[in-house]
Motif scaffolding. Structure first.
Motif, short mmCIF file in Angstrom:
data_model
loop_
_atom_site.label_atom_id
_atom_site.label_comp_id
_atom_site.label_asym_id
_atom_site.label_seq_id
_atom_site.Cartn_x
_atom_site.Cartn_y
_atom_site.Cartn_z
N PRO A 184 86.84 35.36 11.67
CA PRO A 184 87.79 35.91 10.69
C PRO A 184 87.14 36.01 9.32
O PRO A 184 87.54 35.38 8.36
CB PRO A 184 88.94 34.91 10.72
CG PRO A 184 88.30 33.61 11.10
CD PRO A 184 87.17 33.97 12.03
N SER A 185 86.10 36.81 9.26
CA SER A 185 85.29 36.99 8.05
C SER A 185 85.20 38.47 7.76
O SER A 185 84.79 39.25 8.62
CB SER A 185 83.89 36.40 8.28
OG SER A 185 82.95 36.94 7.38
N TYR A 186 85.56 38.87 6.54
CA TYR A 186 85.53 40.29 6.20
C TYR A 186 84.11 40.84 6.30
O TYR A 186 83.88 41.87 6.93
CB TYR A 186 86.09 40.50 4.78
CG TYR A 186 87.49 39.97 4.61
CD1 TYR A 186 88.56 40.59 5.25
CD2 TYR A 186 87.74 38.84 3.84
CE1 TYR A 186 89.85 40.09 5.12
CE2 TYR A 186 89.02 38.34 3.71
CZ TYR A 186 90.08 38.96 4.35
OH TYR A 186 91.34 38.46 4.23
N GLY A 187 83.16 40.15 5.69
CA GLY A 187 81.78 40.61 5.77
C GLY A 187 81.26 40.64 7.17
O GLY A 187 80.57 41.59 7.58
N GLY A 188 81.58 39.60 7.95
CA GLY A 188 81.08 39.54 9.32
C GLY A 188 81.59 40.68 10.19
O GLY A 188 80.82 41.32 10.92
N VAL A 189 82.87 40.96 10.10
CA VAL A 189 83.46 42.01 10.92
C VAL A 189 82.98 43.39 10.47
O VAL A 189 82.66 44.25 11.30
CB VAL A 189 85.00 41.92 10.89
CG1 VAL A 189 85.64 43.18 11.45
CG2 VAL A 189 85.48 40.71 11.68
N LEU A 190 82.89 43.60 9.17
CA LEU A 190 82.48 44.91 8.67
C LEU A 190 81.01 45.19 8.95
O LEU A 190 80.63 46.32 9.25
CB LEU A 190 82.79 45.03 7.18
CG LEU A 190 84.29 44.98 6.82
CD1 LEU A 190 84.47 45.03 5.31
CD2 LEU A 190 85.06 46.11 7.50
N GLN A 191 80.16 44.16 8.88
CA GLN A 191 78.75 44.40 9.20
C GLN A 191 78.58 44.64 10.71
O GLN A 191 77.74 45.45 11.11
CB GLN A 191 77.87 43.24 8.72
CG GLN A 191 78.12 41.89 9.36
CD GLN A 191 77.36 41.67 10.65
OE1 GLN A 191 76.28 42.20 10.84
NE2 GLN A 191 77.93 40.86 11.54
N ALA A 192 79.38 43.99 11.54
CA ALA A 192 79.31 44.25 12.98
C ALA A 192 79.75 45.67 13.28
O ALA A 192 79.13 46.37 14.09
CB ALA A 192 80.20 43.25 13.72
N VAL A 226 98.09 38.00 -2.31
CA VAL A 226 98.21 38.97 -1.23
C VAL A 226 97.79 38.25 0.05
O VAL A 226 96.66 37.78 0.15
CB VAL A 226 97.32 40.20 -1.48
CG1 VAL A 226 97.42 41.18 -0.33
CG2 VAL A 226 97.72 40.87 -2.78
N THR A 227 98.70 38.12 0.98
CA THR A 227 98.43 37.33 2.18
C THR A 227 98.31 38.22 3.41
O THR A 227 98.71 39.38 3.41
CB THR A 227 99.55 36.30 2.41
OG1 THR A 227 100.80 37.01 2.58
CG2 THR A 227 99.67 35.36 1.23
N GLY A 228 97.75 37.65 4.46
CA GLY A 228 97.63 38.37 5.72
C GLY A 228 96.69 39.54 5.67
O GLY A 228 96.85 40.52 6.40
N VAL A 229 95.68 39.48 4.79
CA VAL A 229 94.77 40.61 4.59
C VAL A 229 93.75 40.67 5.73
O VAL A 229 92.99 39.73 5.96
CB VAL A 229 94.05 40.49 3.23
CG1 VAL A 229 93.00 41.58 3.08
CG2 VAL A 229 95.06 40.54 2.10
N GLY A 230 93.73 41.80 6.45
CA GLY A 230 92.73 42.04 7.47
C GLY A 230 91.62 42.91 6.93
O GLY A 230 91.60 43.26 5.74
N PRO A 231 90.68 43.32 7.77
CA PRO A 231 89.55 44.15 7.31
C PRO A 231 89.98 45.47 6.67
O PRO A 231 89.43 45.86 5.63
CB PRO A 231 88.74 44.37 8.58
CG PRO A 231 89.06 43.21 9.45
CD PRO A 231 90.49 42.91 9.18
N LEU A 232 90.94 46.17 7.28
CA LEU A 232 91.38 47.44 6.70
C LEU A 232 92.03 47.23 5.34
O LEU A 232 91.79 47.98 4.39
CB LEU A 232 92.36 48.14 7.63
CG LEU A 232 91.80 48.74 8.93
CD1 LEU A 232 92.93 49.40 9.72
CD2 LEU A 232 90.70 49.75 8.63
#
Length: 300
Positions: A14-22, A273-279
């Motif tokens: 659950p990491s923004y950078g991790g998911v976006l780089q993948a 701001v809560t519940g923030v996902g990658p999008l």
């Protein structure tokens, strides 16, 4: 036609950078040949994906307590991460553990490992120990093994780790890393000249990220101008001083997201701001008047 290339990366944290780089690396590799992300069940990363994370130590207990009081918000965030993976990854293999990697790997002509923290045992290892999977130890001799922008963070390999890592990396056809600290260490192992290359998120055009951002519902409250402050470091006092300076200098409301400082948002001029996902994160970045961060993953 089965995928010809398997990508091993940190894709399900659950990491923004991790998911976006993948996402970015799988997209780029998919333009070269048919590929998929190897859905490796890493125990350390699986633990980070729990709704409530209790780990030994005062900090781990405090984090678990925060999760308990924010269960619904955290679950919404985790659901958004999984929705992004299901919808936007170009392909994923069957879920496999360490013991099944070798059998799955036989089906690929080539294997790629990269990028974010894949060689940092503090992030992907159990009890701080190396996970040789990320050095493609399961790859066969007739497969092309490649590392793209592989990162070890600020980890310094011990003598014992070098004895494991160096022979595994000698099997690779090509190696590039993301940071100078990794380049220095690998060249010190006698692996030749190691280039430092951009993180996969920087391989996509801004327009590509903007198209993804448009898919998210507006998450900034009120539709007013705001400064987005995304802080990855764990220094809460330093982060608090930074947000105060930003408020003084820019005068805008602020949205503060700090995964390692979950209470840093408190203040009369900050918005939570809560519940923030990658999008949603991509939309927050796109729509902000100013973005301030200690992570280059927001420079999309």
């Amino acid at each position: 036609m089965p995928p010809r290339l398997g990508l091993l990366t940190v894709h399900d944290a659950p990491s923004y950078g991790g998911v976006l780089q993948a996402y970015a690396l799988s997209r780029v590799l998919g333009e070269i040949m048919q590929s998929e992300i190897i859905d490796y069940d890493n125990p350390r990363i699986r633990r980070e994906g729990r709704v409530v994370r209790f780990t030994p130590g005062a900090r781990g207990v405090a984090r678990g307590g925060f999760d308990v009081f924010n269960v619904s918000r955290r679950k919404r965030m985790l659901d958004r991460f999984e929705s992004f993976r299901e919808t936007h990854y170009t392909g994923r293999s069957a879920r496999v553990g360490r013991q099944e990697l070798a059998e799955l790997g036989k089906g690929y002509q080539a294997l790629v490992v990269g990028s974010d923290q894949v060689w940092n045992p503090e992030c992907v290892g159990r009890s701080g120990r190396l996970d040789p999977s990320y050095f493609l130890d399961f790859g066969a001799m007739d497969q092309r093994l490649t590392a793209y922008a592989a990162s070890c963070g600020d980890h310094r390999f011990t003598v014992g780790e070098v004895e494991v890592v160096a022979p595994l990396l000698e099997r690779f056809s090509a190696i590039s890393v993301r940071e100078e600290v990794a380049r220095e260490q690998l060249e010190g192992m006698g692996l030749g000249t190691i280039p430092v290359v951009p993180d996969p998120t920087l391989l996509l055009e801004r327009a590509q990220w903007s198209r993804l951002a448009r898919l998210a519902e507006p998450v900034a409250p009120g539709g007013l101008p705001y400064v987005l402050c995304y802080i990855m470091g764990s220094g809460r006092a330093k982060a608090s001083r930074l947000t105060n300076v930003l408020r003084r200098d820019f005068g805008s409301d602020m949205i503060v997201i700090s995964p390692n400082n979950p209470t840093i948002w408190k203040g009369p001029w900050t918005n939570r701001v809560t519940g923030v996902g990658p999008l949603e994160m991509l939309r927050l970045i796109r729509d902000a008047s100013i973005v301030v961060s200690d992570s280059f993953h927001v420079t999309l």
